[in-house]
Design a protein around this motif. Structure first.
Motif, PDB file in Angstrom:
ATOM      1  N   GLU A 299      26.628  45.664  40.852  1.00 52.04           N
ATOM      2  CA  GLU A 299      27.101  43.979  40.752  1.00 52.04           C
ATOM      3  C   GLU A 299      28.555  44.254  40.453  1.00 52.04           C
ATOM      4  OE1 GLU A 299      26.341  40.903  41.785  1.00 52.04           O
ATOM      5  OE2 GLU A 299      24.702  42.288  42.394  1.00 52.04           O
ATOM      6  N   VAL A 300      28.917  44.941  39.240  1.00 47.52           N
ATOM      7  CA  VAL A 300      30.352  44.951  38.838  1.00 47.52           C
ATOM      8  C   VAL A 300      31.278  45.533  39.716  1.00 47.52           C
ATOM      9  CG1 VAL A 300      31.721  45.529  37.063  1.00 47.52           C
ATOM     10  CG2 VAL A 300      29.366  45.085  36.491  1.00 47.52           C
ATOM     11  N   MET A 301      30.605  46.652  40.399  1.00 44.78           N
ATOM     12  CA  MET A 301      31.489  47.591  41.391  1.00 44.78           C
ATOM     13  C   MET A 301      31.844  46.617  42.574  1.00 44.78           C
ATOM     14  SD  MET A 301      29.669  51.193  42.045  1.00 44.78           S
ATOM     15  CE  MET A 301      30.031  52.641  40.770  1.00 44.78           C
ATOM     16  N   LYS A 302      30.912  45.828  43.086  1.00 43.37           N
ATOM     17  CA  LYS A 302      31.251  44.782  44.092  1.00 43.37           C
ATOM     18  C   LYS A 302      32.287  43.840  43.967  1.00 43.37           C
ATOM     19  CE  LYS A 302      26.699  44.750  46.538  1.00 43.37           C
ATOM     20  NZ  LYS A 302      25.471  44.092  46.440  1.00 43.37           N
ATOM     21  N   ALA A 303      32.657  43.442  42.573  1.00 41.90           N
ATOM     22  CA  ALA A 303      33.660  42.969  42.301  1.00 41.90           C
ATOM     23  C   ALA A 303      34.860  43.358  42.110  1.00 41.90           C
ATOM     24  CB  ALA A 303      33.267  41.914  41.133  1.00 41.90           C
ATOM     25  N   ASP A 304      35.019  44.750  42.045  1.00 40.64           N
ATOM     26  CA  ASP A 304      36.227  45.686  41.646  1.00 40.64           C
ATOM     27  C   ASP A 304      37.174  45.178  42.200  1.00 40.64           C
ATOM     28  OD1 ASP A 304      37.876  47.560  41.262  1.00 40.64           O
ATOM     29  OD2 ASP A 304      36.278  48.807  40.454  1.00 40.64           O
ATOM     30  N   LYS A 305      38.550  45.020  41.928  1.00 44.07           N
ATOM     31  CA  LYS A 305      39.519  44.541  42.738  1.00 44.07           C
ATOM     32  C   LYS A 305      40.131  45.483  43.709  1.00 44.07           C
ATOM     33  CE  LYS A 305      43.434  44.822  39.085  1.00 44.07           C
ATOM     34  NZ  LYS A 305      42.580  45.242  38.012  1.00 44.07           N
ATOM     35  N   LYS A 306      39.563  46.856  43.556  1.00 39.90           N
ATOM     36  CA  LYS A 306      40.014  47.938  44.330  1.00 39.90           C
ATOM     37  C   LYS A 306      39.188  48.096  45.481  1.00 39.90           C
ATOM     38  CE  LYS A 306      43.102  50.183  41.140  1.00 39.90           C
ATOM     39  NZ  LYS A 306      42.835  50.287  39.696  1.00 39.90           N
ATOM     40  N   LYS A 307      38.370  47.486  45.813  1.00 47.14           N
ATOM     41  CA  LYS A 307      37.331  47.464  46.585  1.00 47.14           C
ATOM     42  C   LYS A 307      37.771  46.806  48.123  1.00 47.14           C
ATOM     43  CE  LYS A 307      33.270  44.854  46.795  1.00 47.14           C
ATOM     44  NZ  LYS A 307      33.518  44.185  48.104  1.00 47.14           N
ATOM     45  N   ILE A 308      37.718  47.454  49.238  1.00 47.29           N
ATOM     46  CA  ILE A 308      38.235  46.726  50.356  1.00 47.29           C
ATOM     47  C   ILE A 308      36.915  46.474  51.314  1.00 47.29           C
ATOM     48  CG2 ILE A 308      39.613  46.785  52.344  1.00 47.29           C
ATOM     49  CD1 ILE A 308      41.650  48.553  50.622  1.00 47.29           C
ATOM     50  N   LYS A 309      36.683  45.280  51.526  1.00 50.18           N
ATOM     51  CA  LYS A 309      35.534  45.166  52.177  1.00 50.18           C
ATOM     52  C   LYS A 309      34.273  45.588  51.831  1.00 50.18           C
ATOM     53  CE  LYS A 309      37.570  43.260  56.421  1.00 50.18           C
ATOM     54  NZ  LYS A 309      38.111  43.650  57.599  1.00 50.18           N
ATOM     55  N   ASP A 310      33.535  46.543  52.462  1.00 51.61           N
ATOM     56  CA  ASP A 310      32.414  47.090  51.865  1.00 51.61           C
ATOM     57  C   ASP A 310      32.428  48.578  51.751  1.00 51.61           C
ATOM     58  OD1 ASP A 310      30.822  44.809  51.776  1.00 51.61           O
ATOM     59  OD2 ASP A 310      30.008  45.166  53.866  1.00 51.61           O
ATOM     60  N   ILE A 311      34.028  49.122  51.673  1.00 47.05           N
ATOM     61  CA  ILE A 311      33.905  50.314  51.480  1.00 47.05           C
ATOM     62  C   ILE A 311      34.672  50.631  49.974  1.00 47.05           C
ATOM     63  CG2 ILE A 311      35.483  52.424  51.963  1.00 47.05           C
ATOM     64  CD1 ILE A 311      33.861  51.504  54.496  1.00 47.05           C
ATOM     65  N   ILE A 312      34.361  51.567  49.250  1.00 49.35           N
ATOM     66  CA  ILE A 312      34.797  51.948  47.789  1.00 49.35           C
ATOM     67  C   ILE A 312      35.443  53.186  48.072  1.00 49.35           C
ATOM     68  CG2 ILE A 312      34.253  52.570  45.552  1.00 49.35           C
ATOM     69  CD1 ILE A 312      31.862  50.672  45.468  1.00 49.35           C
ATOM     70  N   SER A 313      36.731  53.269  47.569  1.00 48.63           N
ATOM     71  CA  SER A 313      37.576  54.458  47.568  1.00 48.63           C
ATOM     72  C   SER A 313      37.205  55.385  46.314  1.00 48.63           C
ATOM     73  CB  SER A 313      38.932  54.161  47.562  1.00 48.63           C
ATOM     74  OG  SER A 313      39.473  53.364  48.898  1.00 48.63           O
ATOM     75  N   TYR A 314      36.188  56.251  46.330  1.00 49.86           N
ATOM     76  CA  TYR A 314      35.892  57.126  45.431  1.00 49.86           C
ATOM     77  C   TYR A 314      36.642  58.284  45.168  1.00 49.86           C
ATOM     78  CZ  TYR A 314      31.942  56.779  42.170  1.00 49.86           C
ATOM     79  OH  TYR A 314      31.197  56.485  41.124  1.00 49.86           O
ATOM     80  N   VAL A 315      37.176  58.295  44.130  1.00 51.76           N
ATOM     81  CA  VAL A 315      38.006  59.733  43.895  1.00 51.76           C
ATOM     82  C   VAL A 315      36.986  61.103  43.502  1.00 51.76           C
ATOM     83  CG1 VAL A 315      39.823  60.850  42.601  1.00 51.76           C
ATOM     84  CG2 VAL A 315      40.054  58.443  43.044  1.00 51.76           C
TER      85      VAL A 315
END
Ligand code: NAD
Ligand code: ZN
Length: 346
Positions: A299-315
Motif C-alpha cells: 500500500e505504501v509502496m504504491k504511494a511512493d513518489k519515486k514510482k512511475i505508473k506501475d513500475i518500481i525502480s528497485y536498486v
C-alpha cells in the motif's frame, strides 16, 4: 584540516573536513550570519560554541520539520533584521540542515547558506546534495527545493554528545554507500567496529570524508536524479514502506530494506553475498529483519513518489560495490513480498 571544493551544476560547495567549529567565523561574517540549530545540539557541551552568534534554536525531532517551524524561523530572521545579504548556517542533524536549506531557498527569494552537520547521517548524507525540504502530514520531504550549500564544516568533536542510537542509524547509510559503490570501504567496515570509529578520530575522519565525497560525486554526476543518483535509494524502497508502517528509526528500516534488496538481487542478478551484507549490518548494531504484512507494505509502496505508473525502480546489487537499477512491475513486487513475508535471513 582538509579543504576541498566540489563544483555542482550551477554552484560549488566547499568541504572543510577535520576542522574546528571556530573556523566558522573565518568563513562567514558574524554580523550577517544567523545560526539555526536544535535544542539537543545547543545544550550540553556544545553550548559555549554558540556564544556571540545570532542563533535560532528549534525544537528537536522530525515532527518539527514542518511549515510552522519555517514560519517561526522566518519571523525571527525578520526580527534580526536579515536581508538578501544574510547568511544562514544550519548546525545540527538532517532535520536542521533540511530546514535551514529550505528557509534559505525561499527567504528573500533565496539567500546563501552552509552547514555544520552534527550527526553521522547529516555528515555523510543529509547535508550533501542540495535537497532541502519539509514534511506535510504523513508525506515526508514533499515540499522542497534543490539548492547547494556554500560549505560544509566538519568538526568531529560535535559528535561527542550524539546518542549511540544516532551513530548506529548513520552507519546504515555508510553501509549503503559501501554496498552500492565502494567494495574496499565494505572491507574496511568489516575489519572494524563502531567503537573503533568512535574512538579513533583519524579513522573516523577517513570514513566520513570517503562517504561525503562518494555522495557528492554521485550528485555531481546526476544532480537532478535521472541516473546514478537513484542508486542512493538502495534499501530505501522497502525501507521507507516499513519505516512508516511499523514506526522504525530510518536507519533500522534502511538496514532491513538493504537485506530485502539483497534477497531480490539473488534471484534477479545472481548476487551471491547476502550473507556478507547481513553480517555487516548486524555487526554495526542494525536489524536485518522485520516481520511485515505484504499487503500493508505494498500500500505504501504504491504511494511512493519515486514510482512511475506501475513500475518500481528497485536498486539491486550485482556484487558488493556494484549496484544497478532494475525496473520491477508492482504486481511482481507483490509476489516477491508475499514469498519473502516469513523468510528471516538471520
Ligand atoms: N536532504 C537530504 O538529501 C536528506 C538525506 C537523508 C536524510 N535527510 C533527512 O535528514 C533527517 C534525519 O537526519 P538525522 O538522523 O540527523 O536526524 P535529526 O536531525 O533529527 O537528528 C537525530 C537526533 O539527534 C540529535 N542530535 C543531532 N546531532 C547531535 C549532537 N551532536 N549531539 C546531540 N544530539 C544530536 C537531534 O537533536 C535529534 O534528536 C530526516 O528528516 C531526513 O528526511 C535528508
Ligand atoms: Zn536514508
Amino acid at each position: 584540516m582538509k579543504k576541498q571544493s566540489i563544483q555542482f551544476n550551477t554552484s560549488s560547495t566547499t568541504f572543510y573536513f577535520d576542522a574546528s567549529f571556530d573556523l566558522l567565523e573565518k568563513i562567514v561574517s558574524k554580523d550577517n550570519t544567523v545560526i539555526i540549530t536544535d535544542e539537543n545540539v545547543y545544550c550540553g557541551s556544545n553550548h559555549k560554541k554558540f556564544k556571540s552568534w545570532k542563533t535560532i534554536v528549534l525544537k528537536a525531532g522530525e515532527e518539527h520539520k514542518i511549515q510552522q517551524t519555517v514560519d517561526l524561523v522566518i519571523d525571527q530572521l525578520i526580527d534580526f533584521g536579515c536581508d538578501r545579504k544574510s547568511f544562514l548556517v544550519g548546525v545540527g542533524g538532517g532535520v536542521v540542515t533540511d530546514i535551514t536549506g529550505y528557509v534559505a531557498g525561499v527567504f528573500m527569494r533565496g539567500i546563501q547558506f552552509g552547514f555544520v552537520p552534527t550527526s553521522i547521517l547529516a555528515m555523510v548524507d543529509a547535508g550533501i546534495g542540495g535537497k532541502n525540504g519539509i514534511d506535510v502530514g504523513v508525506y515526508k520531504n514533499i515540499v522542497g527545493l534543490i539548492r547547494q550549500p556554500s560549505f560544509l564544516l566538519y568538526d568531529y568533536a560535535l559528535l561527542k554528545s550524539l546518542p549511540k542510537t544516532e551513530w548506529v542509524n548513520g552507519f546504515a547509510e555508510i553501509i549503503k554507500h559501501a554496498a552500492i559503490k565502494d567494495a574496499a570501504m565494505f572491507k574496511l567496515l568489516e575489519a572494524h567496529t563502531l567503537n573503533d570509529f568512535k574512538q579513533d578520530a583519524a579513522l573516523l575522519n577517513k570514513l566520513i570524508q570517503r562517504n561525503a565525497l562518494l555522495k557528492a560525486k554521485v550528485v555531481v554526476e546526476d544532480e537532478f536524479e535521472t541516473g546514478d543518483r537513484k542508486l542512493l535509494n538502495f534499501g530505501h524502497t522497502f525501507g521507507h514502506a516499513i519505516e512508516n508502517t511499523y514506526q522504525l528509526p530510518h536507519g533500522h528500516a534502511v538496514a532491513v530494506g538493504m537485506v530485502m534488496a539483497c534477497m531480490i538481487s539473488t534471484s534477479y542478478k545472481n548476487f551471491k553475498d547476502t550473507n556478507r551484507v547481513v553480517g555487516l549490518i548486524k555487526k554495526y548494531g542494525l536489524p536485518v529483519h522485520q516481520s511485515y504484512k505484504a499487503a500493508e507494505v505494498l500500500e505504501v509502496m504504491k504511494a511512493d513518489k519515486k514510482k512511475i505508473k506501475d513500475i518500481i525502480s528497485y536498486v539491486l546489487l550485482q556484487k558488493i560495490g556494484k549496484a544497478v537499477v532494475q525496473p520491477i512491475e508492482i504486481s511482481e513486487v507483490e509476489n516477491i513480498l508475499t514469498q519473502l513475508e516469513n523468510k528471516n535471513p538471520l
